[in-house]
Design a protein around this motif. Structure first.
Motif, PDB file in Angstrom:
ATOM      1  N   VAL A  18     -45.138  17.148 116.030  1.00  0.00           N
ATOM      2  CA  VAL A  18     -45.205  18.414 115.579  1.00  0.00           C
ATOM      3  C   VAL A  18     -45.307  19.451 116.592  1.00  0.00           C
ATOM      4  O   VAL A  18     -46.039  19.583 117.531  1.00  0.00           O
ATOM      5  N   ARG A  19     -43.907  20.386 116.737  1.00  0.00           N
ATOM      6  CA  ARG A  19     -44.254  21.189 117.557  1.00  0.00           C
ATOM      7  C   ARG A  19     -44.663  22.679 117.146  1.00  0.00           C
ATOM      8  O   ARG A  19     -44.230  22.960 115.962  1.00  0.00           O
ATOM      9  N   THR A  20     -45.173  23.434 118.059  1.00  0.00           N
ATOM     10  CA  THR A  20     -45.794  24.587 117.473  1.00  0.00           C
ATOM     11  C   THR A  20     -45.096  25.851 118.585  1.00  0.00           C
ATOM     12  O   THR A  20     -45.195  25.668 119.755  1.00  0.00           O
ATOM     13  N   LEU A  21     -44.449  26.725 117.918  1.00  0.00           N
ATOM     14  CA  LEU A  21     -43.703  27.497 118.543  1.00  0.00           C
ATOM     15  C   LEU A  21     -44.475  29.035 118.407  1.00  0.00           C
ATOM     16  O   LEU A  21     -44.653  29.374 117.133  1.00  0.00           O
ATOM     17  N   THR A  22     -44.543  29.560 119.485  1.00  0.00           N
ATOM     18  CA  THR A  22     -45.019  30.948 119.311  1.00  0.00           C
ATOM     19  C   THR A  22     -44.003  32.019 119.792  1.00  0.00           C
ATOM     20  O   THR A  22     -43.395  31.914 120.977  1.00  0.00           O
ATOM     21  N   PHE A  23     -43.924  32.905 118.744  1.00  0.00           N
ATOM     22  CA  PHE A  23     -42.871  33.969 119.015  1.00  0.00           C
ATOM     23  C   PHE A  23     -43.214  34.988 120.094  1.00  0.00           C
ATOM     24  O   PHE A  23     -44.459  35.324 119.981  1.00  0.00           O
ATOM     25  N   ALA A  24     -42.739  35.821 120.387  1.00  0.00           N
ATOM     26  CA  ALA A  24     -42.900  36.978 121.293  1.00  0.00           C
ATOM     27  C   ALA A  24     -43.904  37.979 120.508  1.00  0.00           C
ATOM     28  O   ALA A  24     -44.556  38.577 121.274  1.00  0.00           O
TER      29      ALA A  24
ATOM     30  N   GLY B   6     -46.084  37.182 118.355  1.00  0.00           N
ATOM     31  CA  GLY B   6     -47.224  36.348 118.096  1.00  0.00           C
ATOM     32  C   GLY B   6     -47.359  35.631 116.845  1.00  0.00           C
ATOM     33  O   GLY B   6     -48.075  34.643 116.801  1.00  0.00           O
ATOM     34  N   THR B   7     -46.057  35.772 116.184  1.00  0.00           N
ATOM     35  CA  THR B   7     -45.945  34.731 115.058  1.00  0.00           C
ATOM     36  C   THR B   7     -46.008  33.338 115.676  1.00  0.00           C
ATOM     37  O   THR B   7     -45.415  33.010 116.505  1.00  0.00           O
ATOM     38  N   VAL B   8     -46.644  32.558 114.844  1.00  0.00           N
ATOM     39  CA  VAL B   8     -46.651  30.873 115.195  1.00  0.00           C
ATOM     40  C   VAL B   8     -45.945  30.204 113.877  1.00  0.00           C
ATOM     41  O   VAL B   8     -46.268  30.541 112.817  1.00  0.00           O
ATOM     42  N   ALA B   9     -45.138  29.205 114.338  1.00  0.00           N
ATOM     43  CA  ALA B   9     -44.467  28.296 113.427  1.00  0.00           C
ATOM     44  C   ALA B   9     -44.463  26.985 113.990  1.00  0.00           C
ATOM     45  O   ALA B   9     -44.592  26.803 115.234  1.00  0.00           O
ATOM     46  N   LYS B  10     -44.746  25.904 112.958  1.00  0.00           N
ATOM     47  CA  LYS B  10     -44.994  24.548 113.229  1.00  0.00           C
ATOM     48  C   LYS B  10     -43.784  24.014 112.679  1.00  0.00           C
ATOM     49  O   LYS B  10     -43.328  24.196 111.322  1.00  0.00           O
TER      50      LYS B  10
ATOM     51  N   GLN C   5     -30.622  37.745 114.829  1.00  0.00           N
ATOM     52  CA  GLN C   5     -31.034  38.160 116.046  1.00  0.00           C
ATOM     53  C   GLN C   5     -31.357  37.060 117.139  1.00  0.00           C
ATOM     54  O   GLN C   5     -31.089  37.668 118.436  1.00  0.00           O
ATOM     55  N   ILE C   6     -31.330  35.845 116.815  1.00  0.00           N
ATOM     56  CA  ILE C   6     -31.365  34.634 117.943  1.00  0.00           C
ATOM     57  C   ILE C   6     -29.931  34.374 118.413  1.00  0.00           C
ATOM     58  O   ILE C   6     -29.799  34.058 119.406  1.00  0.00           O
ATOM     59  N   VAL C   7     -29.152  34.336 117.401  1.00  0.00           N
ATOM     60  CA  VAL C   7     -27.662  33.913 118.000  1.00  0.00           C
ATOM     61  C   VAL C   7     -27.355  34.592 119.253  1.00  0.00           C
ATOM     62  O   VAL C   7     -26.772  34.036 120.204  1.00  0.00           O
ATOM     63  N   PRO C   8     -27.282  36.154 119.467  1.00  0.00           N
ATOM     64  CA  PRO C   8     -26.732  36.630 120.788  1.00  0.00           C
ATOM     65  C   PRO C   8     -27.655  36.047 121.761  1.00  0.00           C
ATOM     66  O   PRO C   8     -27.182  36.056 123.045  1.00  0.00           O
TER      67      PRO C   8
ATOM     68  N   VAL D 251     -33.384  30.295 123.853  1.00  0.00           N
ATOM     69  CA  VAL D 251     -33.498  31.499 123.536  1.00  0.00           C
ATOM     70  C   VAL D 251     -34.552  32.084 124.322  1.00  0.00           C
ATOM     71  O   VAL D 251     -35.604  32.509 123.833  1.00  0.00           O
ATOM     72  N   PRO D 252     -34.456  32.279 125.545  1.00  0.00           N
ATOM     73  CA  PRO D 252     -35.473  32.878 126.379  1.00  0.00           C
ATOM     74  C   PRO D 252     -36.236  34.344 126.070  1.00  0.00           C
ATOM     75  O   PRO D 252     -35.096  35.350 125.487  1.00  0.00           O
ATOM     76  N   GLY D 253     -37.155  34.684 126.115  1.00  0.00           N
ATOM     77  CA  GLY D 253     -37.800  35.712 125.423  1.00  0.00           C
ATOM     78  C   GLY D 253     -37.987  35.889 123.953  1.00  0.00           C
ATOM     79  O   GLY D 253     -39.062  36.761 123.599  1.00  0.00           O
ATOM     80  N   VAL D 254     -37.473  35.038 123.210  1.00  0.00           N
ATOM     81  CA  VAL D 254     -37.895  35.171 121.716  1.00  0.00           C
ATOM     82  C   VAL D 254     -39.275  34.411 121.574  1.00  0.00           C
ATOM     83  O   VAL D 254     -40.072  34.698 120.853  1.00  0.00           O
ATOM     84  N   PHE D 255     -39.387  33.234 122.295  1.00  0.00           N
ATOM     85  CA  PHE D 255     -40.502  32.423 122.061  1.00  0.00           C
ATOM     86  C   PHE D 255     -41.410  32.546 123.408  1.00  0.00           C
ATOM     87  O   PHE D 255     -40.919  32.451 124.499  1.00  0.00           O
ATOM     88  N   THR D 256     -42.629  32.559 123.368  1.00  0.00           N
ATOM     89  CA  THR D 256     -43.571  32.554 124.359  1.00  0.00           C
ATOM     90  C   THR D 256     -44.258  31.130 124.797  1.00  0.00           C
ATOM     91  O   THR D 256     -44.825  31.127 125.954  1.00  0.00           O
TER      92      THR D 256
END
Length: 140
Positions: free
Chosen positions: A46-52, A54-58, A120-123, A32-37
């Protein structure tokens, strides 16, 4: 417990789709390029995902089944009582796949936010995997 389910048809082989979405560490950035930075996995798994935005999810990896092409993880955070997320890839004819993405979560009020985010992520997923299929064919 609320469940949000999305079934996605992707014009790419199950092997191509699984190579991306079965990769806990690298899949989010590739799939999902562009959704996560950023996507980083620490020593505890544990993975830490940073959304474009700025939201962070673990998230913690729960299970990965290569033969079934199924991966399961859980969202970890103060706002979450329970979360179990899975993606499984099935063959949908020659060169096509069906990806089943399920979020089971508590509290229930997170479901509408998750559904919106998934929609939003599906397409983006579909475009990324179709373009990776095209580049695989041109490099062959």
């Amino acid at each position: 417990m609320a469940s949000v389910v999305r079934e996605i048809i992707i014009d790419a082989s199950p092997e191509t789709v699984w190579a991306v979405h079965g990769d806990f560490a690298g899949g989010p950035l590739k799939g999902v390029p562009g959704v996560f930075t950023a996507c980083e996995v620490d020593d505890s798994g544990v993975r830490t995902l940073t959304f474009a935005d700025g939201t962070v999810a673990k998230e913690r990896l729960i299970a990965r089944d290569e033969a079934a092409r199924r991966i399961v993880w859980g969202w970890v955070g103060d706002e979450v009582v329970h979360d179990n997320t899975s993606m499984q890839v099935f063959s949908e004819g020659v060169g096509r796949s069906r990806l089943v993405w399920i979020h089971d979560t508590l509290p229930d009020n997170l479901a509408s936010w998750l559904a919106s985010a998934m929609d939003q992520i599906v397409p983006v997923m579909q475009r990324a995997l179709m373009s990776s299929k095209s580049s695989d064919q041109t490099s062959a």
